[in-house]
Design an enzyme around this catalytic site. Sequence first.
Site, PDB file in Angstrom:
ATOM      1  N   ASP A   1     -28.109 -29.172   9.057  1.00  6.58           N
ATOM      2  CA  ASP A   1     -27.648 -28.790   7.776  1.00  6.58           C
ATOM      3  C   ASP A   1     -27.324 -30.156   6.923  1.00  6.58           C
ATOM      4  O   ASP A   1     -27.329 -31.243   7.600  1.00  6.58           O
ATOM      5  CB  ASP A   1     -26.569 -27.643   7.392  1.00  6.58           C
ATOM      6  CG  ASP A   1     -26.628 -27.251   6.037  1.00  6.58           C
ATOM      7  OD1 ASP A   1     -27.347 -27.117   5.285  1.00  6.58           O
ATOM      8  OD2 ASP A   1     -25.283 -26.953   5.767  1.00  6.58           O
ATOM      9  N   SER A   2     -27.338 -29.874   5.378  1.00  6.27           N
ATOM     10  CA  SER A   2     -26.912 -30.828   4.664  1.00  6.27           C
ATOM     11  C   SER A   2     -25.370 -31.229   4.780  1.00  6.27           C
ATOM     12  O   SER A   2     -25.173 -32.448   4.515  1.00  6.27           O
ATOM     13  CB  SER A   2     -27.251 -30.859   3.445  1.00  6.27           C
ATOM     14  OG  SER A   2     -26.773 -29.537   2.854  1.00  6.27           O
TER      15      SER A   2
ATOM     16  N   HIS B   1     -23.849 -22.504   2.982  1.00  6.95           N
ATOM     17  CA  HIS B   1     -22.827 -22.782   2.392  1.00  6.95           C
ATOM     18  C   HIS B   1     -21.758 -21.573   2.026  1.00  6.95           C
ATOM     19  O   HIS B   1     -20.713 -21.954   1.538  1.00  6.95           O
ATOM     20  CB  HIS B   1     -22.726 -23.912   1.395  1.00  6.95           C
ATOM     21  CG  HIS B   1     -23.010 -25.299   1.895  1.00  6.95           C
ATOM     22  ND1 HIS B   1     -24.098 -25.744   2.529  1.00  6.95           N
ATOM     23  CD2 HIS B   1     -21.756 -26.405   2.031  1.00  6.95           C
ATOM     24  CE1 HIS B   1     -23.769 -27.045   2.687  1.00  6.95           C
ATOM     25  NE2 HIS B   1     -22.553 -27.486   2.456  1.00  6.95           N
TER      26      HIS B   1
ATOM     27  N   GLY C   1     -29.895 -29.157  -2.240  1.00  4.60           N
ATOM     28  CA  GLY C   1     -30.448 -28.096  -2.905  1.00  4.60           C
ATOM     29  C   GLY C   1     -30.823 -28.381  -4.435  1.00  4.60           C
ATOM     30  O   GLY C   1     -31.237 -27.635  -5.082  1.00  4.60           O
TER      31      GLY C   1
ATOM     32  N   CYS D   1     -27.820 -19.239   1.204  1.00  7.39           N
ATOM     33  CA  CYS D   1     -27.305 -20.758   1.295  1.00  7.39           C
ATOM     34  C   CYS D   1     -26.421 -20.634   2.327  1.00  7.39           C
ATOM     35  O   CYS D   1     -25.417 -19.887   2.323  1.00  7.39           O
ATOM     36  CB  CYS D   1     -26.992 -21.368  -0.062  1.00  7.39           C
ATOM     37  SG  CYS D   1     -26.253 -23.106   0.315  1.00  7.39           S
TER      38      CYS D   1
ATOM     39  N   CYS E   1     -30.332 -24.576   7.314  1.00  9.10           N
ATOM     40  CA  CYS E   1     -30.217 -24.825   5.702  1.00  9.10           C
ATOM     41  C   CYS E   1     -31.299 -24.033   5.027  1.00  9.10           C
ATOM     42  O   CYS E   1     -32.358 -24.400   5.625  1.00  9.10           O
ATOM     43  CB  CYS E   1     -30.429 -26.450   5.872  1.00  9.10           C
ATOM     44  SG  CYS E   1     -30.406 -26.896   3.960  1.00  9.10           S
TER      45      CYS E   1
ATOM     46  N   GLU F   1     -17.924 -27.261   0.082  1.00  9.92           N
ATOM     47  CA  GLU F   1     -18.001 -28.812   0.414  1.00  9.92           C
ATOM     48  C   GLU F   1     -16.241 -29.250   0.201  1.00  9.92           C
ATOM     49  O   GLU F   1     -15.819 -30.058   0.838  1.00  9.92           O
ATOM     50  CB  GLU F   1     -18.703 -29.639   0.191  1.00  9.92           C
ATOM     51  CG  GLU F   1     -20.222 -29.317   0.938  1.00  9.92           C
ATOM     52  CD  GLU F   1     -20.139 -29.788   2.347  1.00  9.92           C
ATOM     53  OE1 GLU F   1     -19.540 -30.820   2.685  1.00  9.92           O
ATOM     54  OE2 GLU F   1     -20.971 -29.511   3.099  1.00  9.92           O
TER      55      GLU F   1
HETATM   56  N1  DGL Z   1     -26.586 -25.411   3.101  1.00  9.74           N
HETATM   57  C1  DGL Z   1     -27.972 -25.578   2.454  1.00  9.74           C
HETATM   58  C2  DGL Z   1     -28.710 -24.399   1.985  1.00  9.74           C
HETATM   59  O1  DGL Z   1     -28.460 -23.409   3.028  1.00  9.74           O
HETATM   60  C3  DGL Z   1     -27.936 -26.571   1.334  1.00  9.74           C
HETATM   61  C4  DGL Z   1     -26.492 -26.886   0.585  1.00  9.74           C
HETATM   62  C5  DGL Z   1     -27.379 -28.140  -0.344  1.00  9.74           C
HETATM   63  O2  DGL Z   1     -27.180 -29.047   0.305  1.00  9.74           O
HETATM   64  O3  DGL Z   1     -27.569 -28.088  -1.401  1.00  9.74           O
HETATM   65  O4  DGL Z   1     -29.355 -24.265   1.452  1.00  9.74           O
END
Ligand code: DGL
Length: 286
Positions: free
Chosen positions: A13-14, A194, A46, A192, A76, A156
């Site tokens: 993931d990011s 996150h 994103g 997402c 992600c 984050e």
């Molecule tokens: N966790 C990531 C997703 O599922 C992206 C978060 C990001 O880096 O913007 O889209």
Amino acid sequence: MTGPASLPIGIFDSGVGGLTVLRAVHDLLPNEELVYLGDTARLPYGTKSPESVQRYALHAAEYLVQRGIKLLVVACNTASAVALDVLRHRLAPVPVIGVVEPGAAAATTLSKSHHYLVLATEATSQRRAYTRAITALQPGAIIEELPCSLFVALAEEGWHEGDIADSIAEQYLGVVRARSAADRPDVAVLGCTHFPLLKPAIARSLGPGIAIVDSATTTAAAVGKELARADLGAIHQAQDERISLIATDGAARFARVGSAFLGKAFTASDIEIVDIHPSDLNDRLP
Ligand code: DGL
């Protein structure tokens, strides 16, 4: 005897968001060794262009393939929405599982009205990947895609609870709660990885009558299915947990925030920091 089945599953993931997926994979497949890469040096994905997300995703994926993995989970949504085809093409024969289709599958089992709200990053929403995935399962479904990029920063930062999270959730979602019951979706998809930690704040802003679903459990199930299909499941019973955590920047922050996502505490010394230098090859997209 060692073969591909004894290799770990790679997950990336990011940032820390994909740890929610790692946790679900570990819960379902406790004998599997897992290696997780959070590309924290280039987070967020994103808000980046599709070209950048594809390039970053390829670098992360090829780094894991070079370390040796038997299957890749793109934990992600942004990378899944924008780069899944490219990753599958470039990594073949290593199987690649994204999170969008499993997330869509989880959503469609819950909705009665077939009216969905997808909360995601800007890049995922623009791609309308969930609209395609849900429509493929349920033609005629109504799908609203709403970018909520600030949720990534909140997650984050570890600010997924409290007044700031509530106020930002309200800003994005209060309008949905204000609608008449007939105009409201009955399922909200956390598009997402996150976002699951923000679920309580999201639920408060959406109000009652909207089920909230994410893709972690169904993605884990898709991984299990693919391992069985490809005959790649771990042969031996694990004696202890084998999870390696890698990030491209900020071990201390990764550990501080990531522990909540993983559901168990770890420290900066548990994280390997790497530089995923692209090869020339990596930069030429198919
Ligand atoms: N966790 C990531 C997703 O599922 C992206 C978060 C990001 O880096 O913007 O889209």
